[in-house]
Enzyme design. Sequence first.
Site, PDB file in Angstrom:
ATOM      1  N   GLU A 151       0.837  -1.197   0.000  1.00  0.00           N
ATOM      2  CA  GLU A 151       0.000   0.000   0.000  1.00  0.00           C
ATOM      3  C   GLU A 151       0.875   1.251   0.000  1.00  0.00           C
ATOM      4  O   GLU A 151       1.703   1.443   0.890  1.00  0.00           O
ATOM      5  CB  GLU A 151      -0.909  -0.026   1.236  1.00  0.00           C
ATOM      6  N   GLU A 178      -3.979  -6.824   2.972  1.00  0.00           N
ATOM      7  CA  GLU A 178      -2.743  -7.372   3.526  1.00  0.00           C
ATOM      8  C   GLU A 178      -2.571  -8.864   3.290  1.00  0.00           C
ATOM      9  O   GLU A 178      -1.453  -9.343   3.037  1.00  0.00           O
ATOM     10  CB  GLU A 178      -2.656  -7.073   5.023  1.00  0.00           C
ATOM     11  N   GLN A 192       2.026  -2.056   5.561  1.00  0.00           N
ATOM     12  CA  GLN A 192       2.311  -0.662   5.885  1.00  0.00           C
ATOM     13  C   GLN A 192       2.681  -0.421   7.343  1.00  0.00           C
ATOM     14  O   GLN A 192       3.617   0.314   7.631  1.00  0.00           O
ATOM     15  CB  GLN A 192       1.118   0.213   5.492  1.00  0.00           C
ATOM     16  N   ASP A 198       0.880  -3.308  12.941  1.00  0.00           N
ATOM     17  CA  ASP A 198      -0.454  -3.715  13.395  1.00  0.00           C
ATOM     18  C   ASP A 198      -1.224  -4.434  12.295  1.00  0.00           C
ATOM     19  O   ASP A 198      -2.025  -5.331  12.567  1.00  0.00           O
ATOM     20  CB  ASP A 198      -1.264  -2.491  13.838  1.00  0.00           C
ATOM     21  N   TYR A 199      -0.995  -4.036  11.038  1.00  0.00           N
ATOM     22  CA  TYR A 199      -1.732  -4.630   9.930  1.00  0.00           C
ATOM     23  C   TYR A 199      -1.265  -6.053   9.623  1.00  0.00           C
ATOM     24  O   TYR A 199      -1.919  -6.778   8.865  1.00  0.00           O
ATOM     25  CB  TYR A 199      -1.597  -3.771   8.677  1.00  0.00           C
ATOM     26  N   ILE A 200      -0.151  -6.437  10.217  1.00  0.00           N
ATOM     27  CA  ILE A 200       0.308  -7.830  10.085  1.00  0.00           C
ATOM     28  C   ILE A 200      -0.777  -8.792  10.557  1.00  0.00           C
ATOM     29  O   ILE A 200      -0.882  -9.925  10.073  1.00  0.00           O
ATOM     30  CB  ILE A 200       1.602  -8.045  10.920  1.00  0.00           C
ATOM     31  N   HIS A 250      -1.785   1.731  16.097  1.00  0.00           N
ATOM     32  CA  HIS A 250      -0.477   1.751  15.446  1.00  0.00           C
ATOM     33  C   HIS A 250       0.623   1.649  16.484  1.00  0.00           C
ATOM     34  O   HIS A 250       1.642   2.311  16.405  1.00  0.00           O
ATOM     35  CB  HIS A 250      -0.305   3.036  14.630  1.00  0.00           C
TER      36      HIS A 250
END
Length: 803
Positions: free
Chosen positions: A494, A525, A547, A550-552, A592
Amino acid sequence: MKPNTNTKTEITFEDFKAEVLNDYKTVVTSRECSLLGRREVLTGKAKFGIFGDGKEVPQIAWAKAFQNGDFRSGYYRDQTFMMAIGELSIEQFFAGLYANTNLEDEPMSAGRQMGGHFATHSLDENGEWKNLTEQKNSSADISPTAGQMPRLLGLAQASKIYRNVKDIDATKFSKEGNEVAWGTIGNASTSEGLFFETINAAGVLQVPMVISIWDDEYGISVHARHQTTKENISEILKGFQRDENGNGYEILRVNGWNYPELIDTYQRASQVARKEHVPVMIHVQELTQPQGHSTSGSHERYKDEARLAWEAEYDCNAQMRQWMIANNIASDEELKAIEKDIKKAVRDGKKAAWSAFINPIKAERDEAVSLLDRVANSSANGVFITKLKNDLEAIDEPIRKDILSATRKALRFVVSEASAEKTELQNWITTYINTIQPKYSSHLLSHSNKKALNQTEVLPTYDANAEEVDGRVVLRDNFDAIFSNYPEALIFGEDAGHIGDVNQGLEGLQAKYGELRVADTGIREATILGSGIGMAMRGLRPIAEIQYLDYILYALQLMSDDLATIHYRTKGRQKAPLIVRTRGHRLEGIWHSGSQMGGILNLVRGIHVLVPRNMTKAAGFYNTLLESDEPALVVECLNGYRLKEKMPNNIGKFKTPIGVVETIKEGEDITLVSYGSTLRIVEQAAKELLEVGIHAEIIDVQSLLPFDINHDIVKSIAKTNRLMVIDEDVSGGASAYILDEILNKQNAYKHLDSQPKTLAAKPHRPAYGTDGDYFSKPSVEDVFEAVYEVMHEVNPTDFPKLR
């Protein structure tokens, strides 16, 4: 045979008949394996069975369209297909059911996965790539439903890269991008988010992917009316159908019992995907599942008599049989003779597979029995050891657990004795464990010469007047060198492309290297990660950018169940050296905060987890990883991109070692261990501690998986005799992992004069704002006071209590 409208003008009827009969032999063989396999589970020879019965005929049609170089990313009902392409024999089918640990007998996973999970070998015994264009390929299956879909996207995307990006050495991986990635999924699993995310991404990317949806109207016992809107997945996805105005899918529907129509459908799908690089969806309807979902239950419990009667009539094998008789391809008598011979062949293959599995274990058992007999004759407790021996000898079909359990228990009865037989028993147990344990535990990481731990450190070097630049500039210029030096390297995520990522670490690189190598993606993701897995499995060197850390979590299931286990679950015969790039540490706010490290560490064993404290260290990790063949997660410090660092003069060449800690400040009073952005907090606290006479030694972990392979931390503790681990993760997370490594694996407890301490974050996510960070995660004052309290306990006179 190339079934199409001109088939009978291209080959003789006798040739056509021979091929159809060969197809029928394959479907009957597969069905007999399923039937006999179920009985093997129910009689206790195997633990669990999940089979491909009811899907045989469509898989024959699929196999005819599958070419060398193509890849499969399927689920656990594709046994007929694997048989049809010559990658699964009767003996191998049963070897998988019995969990045979011999890779030659059970080439899918050497018994590490349950039956029905298939793979081909992409690597030789040395971990080097085979020529994938000269073989038919299957990526290793996983059980989580729809988990195969994101990887499928990447396998297809690799063909697009190979077709359109120049200067890549594709010799072993692609012939001008003509390979198709074929996926399979059950109709019920199309309800999963991973399915929808992948379908959308493939439509956007326009990659050569064909997805077969096996539709038997059920998901275990749950009917399609509870699974899918309108009870029809292709109906609700028909908006994806391509037209003259834009990109999309070619969507095909076919009944799963119609042999000639299936062949025609799969040939058309192959041509569209292979030539035009357009994704194709084949909705294979009206399938059956004759034995139900698995050996855990019977489908008679949830299907009514009308449905069961319909399934008996429209069983694909039965329909193919009727079609053959109606078209004078074979008579009923001829087919009965074929079926009889196949039943015998499957029974014989099952017996051979069982013998290959059980005989080596029996030999090991006999050796143990003989040894126990000698130990019993020499021991005062012989009567008890004899019982263990007799019980072991009486087991008709022993497993290795039985053998090792009996011998280890026998050792307890001679613990106070001294004899040659006791020594022999001790040595035998140790040797047996050392021999057998790798059958179940080896190949978590690479065994090749390219493994990450074989890469040696190369320090960054600097000109005398080296310029100080933003850390992101070091990273950017290093990525520039990477893309110049490695034509097969690419990065995507992203905002990674046009704007050069949100922190400008890729600034200007899309304009230089093109939209395929430095690419923007949608907010997805799971398929970003899946794209990376699939492309890495086909010889590319992708860097998948998530990005923020946390998005993992959106992709963590795939990281854990697929990427982390690829090398292990194929016993070293497949690999996906994917680099996952992300950023985190000390960012303010609940969403985040980068506080998931403990969870990540416990879920991704098989992936290196690297936590560089600055961008030069991060760049060095990328350089190291691109010379290795293992997957890794690199977590850059989000608040470090604008901090000044000296610009190295050997950009793209310096390498940060993996698994090696770094002492960044010497001291003799206490060892402080941390990583990432929190190190800057620790460094400031150490300066303030000096003002009161406390000399702290600071160690940067750098690499969490693997951790301090040289055991340098224990050497520091031997000097300071005190330890504190400071971590931004919650208590019990990464700090507990680090403490376990230091105390239990490095045995540092022997050197401690004070209780080892951890200083971690509060048990909640950090609140927003600077004060939210201060009151949620360790601050300079927290570190100072925690260390001071340790020293107060040591010397209350010099360090009176603060509060």
